[in-house]
Design a protein around this motif. Structure first.
Motif: not given
Ligand SMILES: *Cc1c(COP(=O)(O)O)cnc(C)c1O
Length: 244
Positions: A43, A45, A66, A92, A174, A176, A217-218, A233-236, A242
């Motif tokens: 991810v 963003k 996103n 996402v 899905m 969150i 996620m992370t 879904r892994v961002g950080r 961020r």
């Molecule tokens: C930002 C986001 C993520 C990733 O989150 P991290 O904590 O950075 O891994 C995953 N899914 C959605 C829908 C997000 O908005």
């Protein structure tokens, strides 16, 4: 705004990615699953295209955004399969109906289908460009803690109602979960999503064929894998902290 493109540390991204992959492998082993069953979506963003390119160089091929505008910009630099590139772009986040027309030209999988009106709009716009949109229904497994997503009890009826849309193919669910310190606290929510998925998987409903579970996620992707996630879904964890 400073140009973050100059500050991307490609080797740090590569190292974090290796670490995430190792943890995916270990979680799969604990759960008796194959790591090929789990798609890692990076991810990206708020991070610049250069960060996405660094992860691409390290072998990542699935990326998530996103916001439609950011998706449009980054997928112009690195096109998704729908646009004849070789990555998959995942939208996402929540999608407003007035952005559907633009959004469907850029993503490969939509993760946040969460209302009857959005389904109708997606179907209508997809028909105009002769596309069938693959989508996941977003479910709110943690009660009022989350703004978006369907109530779990409403999901079966909602899925039944999607049978009428020939330009929308619902391929999974899905969620969150609420943000918590201890990843174990989200396990019941992931397990609930898995249960909904299993209960519905055998239903023969046109245009609905549940194959994917996007959760984790992370902070909690290992728990999600143990509970059956096919997409995390892994961002950080890949791109670093961020700035917001
Ligand atoms: C930002 C986001 C993520 C990733 O989150 P991290 O904590 O950075 O891994 C995953 N899914 C959605 C829908 C997000 O908005």
């Amino acid at each position: 705004m400073v140009d973050q493109a100059n500050t991307v540390d490609a080797s740090a991204i590569r190292k974090r990615l290796e670490d995430v992959r190792e943890r995916i492998e270990q979680a799969c082993q604990r759960a008796g699953r194959r790591s090929s069953e789990v798609t890692l979506v990076g991810v990206s963003k708020t991070f610049p295209l250069a960060a996405v390119e660094a992860a691409y160089e390290a072998g990542l091929r699935d990326f998530g955004e996103n916001r439609v505008q950011e998706l449009e910009k980054k997928s112009a630099g690195l096109p998704g399969i729908y646009n004849e590139g070789d990555v998959r772009w995942h939208l996402v986040g929540h999608l407003q109906r007035n952005k559907v027309k633009k959004a469907i030209q850029h993503f490969d999988l939509f993760h946040a289908l969460d209302s009857p009106r959005l389904a109708r709009e997606l179907d209508k716009r997809a028909a105009r460009i002769d596309r069938v949109i693959p989508a996941l229904v977003q479910v709110n497994v943690s009660g009022e803690a989350s703004k978006y997503g369907m109530d779990p009890e409403k999901v079966p009826d909602y899925l039944d109602g999607l049978a009428q849309y020939e330009h929308l193919k619902v391929v999974g669910l899905m969620t969150i979960p609420a943000l918590v310190e201890n990843a174990e606290k989200v396990r019941p929510g992931f397990s609930l999503l898995r249960k909904l998925f299993d209960e519905y998987a055998d239903q023969a409903v046109p245009n609905v064929d549940l194959q994917f579970l996007s959760m984790g996620m992370t902070n909690d992707f290992e728990v999600a894998i143990e509970e059956g996630a096919t997409h995390i879904r892994v961002g950080r964890g890949i791109f670093g902290a961020r700035n917001y």
